[in-house]
Enzyme design. Sequence first.
Site, mmCIF file in Angstrom:
data_model
loop_
_atom_site.group_PDB
_atom_site.id
_atom_site.type_symbol
_atom_site.label_atom_id
_atom_site.label_comp_id
_atom_site.label_asym_id
_atom_site.label_seq_id
_atom_site.Cartn_x
_atom_site.Cartn_y
_atom_site.Cartn_z
ATOM 1 N N HIS A 39 -7.626 72.237 94.641
ATOM 2 C CA HIS A 39 -8.309 71.114 93.975
ATOM 3 C C HIS A 39 -8.765 71.529 92.584
ATOM 4 O O HIS A 39 -8.882 72.719 92.294
ATOM 5 C CB HIS A 39 -9.544 70.713 94.807
ATOM 6 C CG HIS A 39 -10.510 71.836 94.946
ATOM 7 N ND1 HIS A 39 -10.500 72.710 96.027
ATOM 8 C CD2 HIS A 39 -11.486 72.300 94.123
ATOM 9 C CE1 HIS A 39 -11.423 73.624 95.848
ATOM 10 N NE2 HIS A 39 -12.041 73.409 94.695
ATOM 11 N N HIS A 122 -9.805 74.121 86.006
ATOM 12 C CA HIS A 122 -9.046 75.202 86.630
ATOM 13 C C HIS A 122 -8.805 74.866 88.094
ATOM 14 O O HIS A 122 -9.533 74.059 88.681
ATOM 15 C CB HIS A 122 -9.828 76.522 86.539
ATOM 16 C CG HIS A 122 -11.084 76.502 87.363
ATOM 17 N ND1 HIS A 122 -12.247 75.949 86.912
ATOM 18 C CD2 HIS A 122 -11.341 76.932 88.620
ATOM 19 C CE1 HIS A 122 -13.175 76.048 87.850
ATOM 20 N NE2 HIS A 122 -12.640 76.647 88.915
#
Length: 185
Positions: A39, A122
């Site tokens: 995720h 990220h």
Amino acid sequence: MRLFAAVLPPAEVVDELGVRVDRLPPGEGLRWTGRPGWHLTLAFYGDVPEETVPELRERLARAAARTEAFELALRGSGQFGGRALWAGVHGRTAELKLLADRAEAAGRKCGLPGEHRRYRPHLTLARARTATDLTPYVTALDTFAGSPWTVTELALVRSNLPVSGVPGERPRYEKADAWALGGAR
Ligand code: 3AM
């Protein structure tokens, strides 16, 4: 319950990255994140009291409705202080940051404590217990360029921490809810 808001990349994007990650050496002391849970964190809420969850959901629904769909791609890699290895994010990252700001504001308005850290998009691939030289991994992933996809929803994810006490066991992530972005309807 322990909750965070996130963008979940589609399965084909996860698969593309997975192929590259599979080629990396396992590395000593690295804990690799579970692929189904990959995720892009937008905002971390910590333990949210049961009675606060409905308001958080409402506010996140509004945050999603106010944000247009946008395109992203996973590309390259980086690290946080030798402790976390991540895949990088490319494309409309300003929109991603806006969504992160809105998700964070949703939590704050519900009274949830939130540290305002500089948002660094990220996708965490591995964590190291102690500072580790992650440069070879970052270099190996340097040429990775995933297919672009359109982010059409904001997800609320539940993080179930391991209870077994087995060292290295990972948290289990479970999509609790999701709302279509405004432009995605
Ligand atoms: O997977 P990433 O790195 O995007 O680092 C945790 C993870 O992000 C972060 O929330 C995501 C889901 O667990 N996280 C965990 N504890 C946190 C905290 N106390 C935290 N972020 C901020 N503050």
